[in-house]
Design an enzyme around this catalytic site. Structure first.
Site, PDB file in Angstrom:
ATOM      1  N   ASP A  44      24.805  89.290   8.971  1.00  0.00           N
ATOM      2  CA  ASP A  44      23.689  88.705   8.210  1.00  0.00           C
ATOM      3  C   ASP A  44      22.458  89.616   8.246  1.00  0.00           C
ATOM      4  O   ASP A  44      22.018  90.044   9.316  1.00  0.00           O
ATOM      5  CB  ASP A  44      23.354  87.328   8.822  1.00  0.00           C
ATOM      6  N   HIS A  98      23.828  83.077  15.279  1.00  0.00           N
ATOM      7  CA  HIS A  98      22.563  82.581  14.736  1.00  0.00           C
ATOM      8  C   HIS A  98      22.788  81.249  14.024  1.00  0.00           C
ATOM      9  O   HIS A  98      23.869  81.001  13.481  1.00  0.00           O
ATOM     10  CB  HIS A  98      21.924  83.604  13.787  1.00  0.00           C
TER      11      HIS A  98
HETATM   12 CO    CO Z   1      26.010  84.755  10.190  1.00  0.00          CO
END
Ligand code: CO
Length: 199
Positions: A44, A98
């Site tokens: 990400d 996360h």
């Molecule tokens: Co992620």
């Protein structure tokens, strides 16, 4: 625009800024890397390893993939762990997940996404292993919880890898940490699953 010139311009500014602070920075770093940490995190774009812990180049060895998974048959990830532990002799392996992870979210859906479904299967397994704990939670709470449970499962996978098992058997000082990052406020949380020996 084809050459992405603006990124090269930014690169020059960045390198100049570092040299202004320490003229020897790149010269010293070019001779060797000696990172103390291996970071295994999500791909990400909002979760950049070095920036989150405010460390410069040279301090963190990094592996990132979708949803920060450590799969026993993934030669890429296992090779990174081996090199980090046996050659670089890192002291800490950090698995950092996360909240709001799209990979985890996709694993909660029953939709088909294509090739990536094979990768997401690993998270669906984590969900199945923890179905009792997740049962009865509202969707948002379930999502947050699965993000955390996924990190803990990957900590287990690192601990059970032949590389880490061998390192511990040989008396290496090596700690495995499970962390989660909150993209809403930029803060890290330790999930309290640090392991330092074969338990
Ligand atoms: Co992620």
């Amino acid at each position: 625009m084809k050459t992405l010139q603006h990124l090269f311009d930014r690169n020059i500014k960045w390198a100049d800024g570092i040299i202004a602070g320490n003229p020897e920075f790149f010269a010293t770093l070019s001779r060797q890397q000696n990172p103390e940490y291996l970071w295994i995190g999500c791909s990400d774009s909002r979760v950049p390893a070095n920036q989150i812990v405010d460390l410069p180049p040279g301090e963190v060895f990094v592996h990132r993939n979708i949803a920060n998974l450590v799969v026993h048959t993934d030669l890429n990830c296992q090779s990174v762990i081996q090199y980090a532990v046996e050659v670089l002799k890192v002291k800490h392996i950090i698995i950092c997940g996360h909240y709001g992870c799209s990979g985890v979210k996709a694993a909660m859906d029953n939709r088909e996404y294509g090739l990536i479904d094979n990768w997401l299967r690993n998270i669906r397994d984590v969900r199945r292993f923890n179905s009792e704990a997740l049962e009865g939670l509202q969707e948002d709470a379930q999502f947050d919880s699965l993000c955390e449970l996924n990190v803990k499962e990957q900590v287990r996978n690192v601990c059970n890898s032949t590389i880490v098992q061998n390192a511990w058997r040989n008396g290496a000082e090596l700690y495995i940490h499970g962390w989660i990052y909150n993209i809403k406020n930029g803060l890290l949380k330790d999930l309290g699953s640090c392991v330092s020996t074969d338990e």
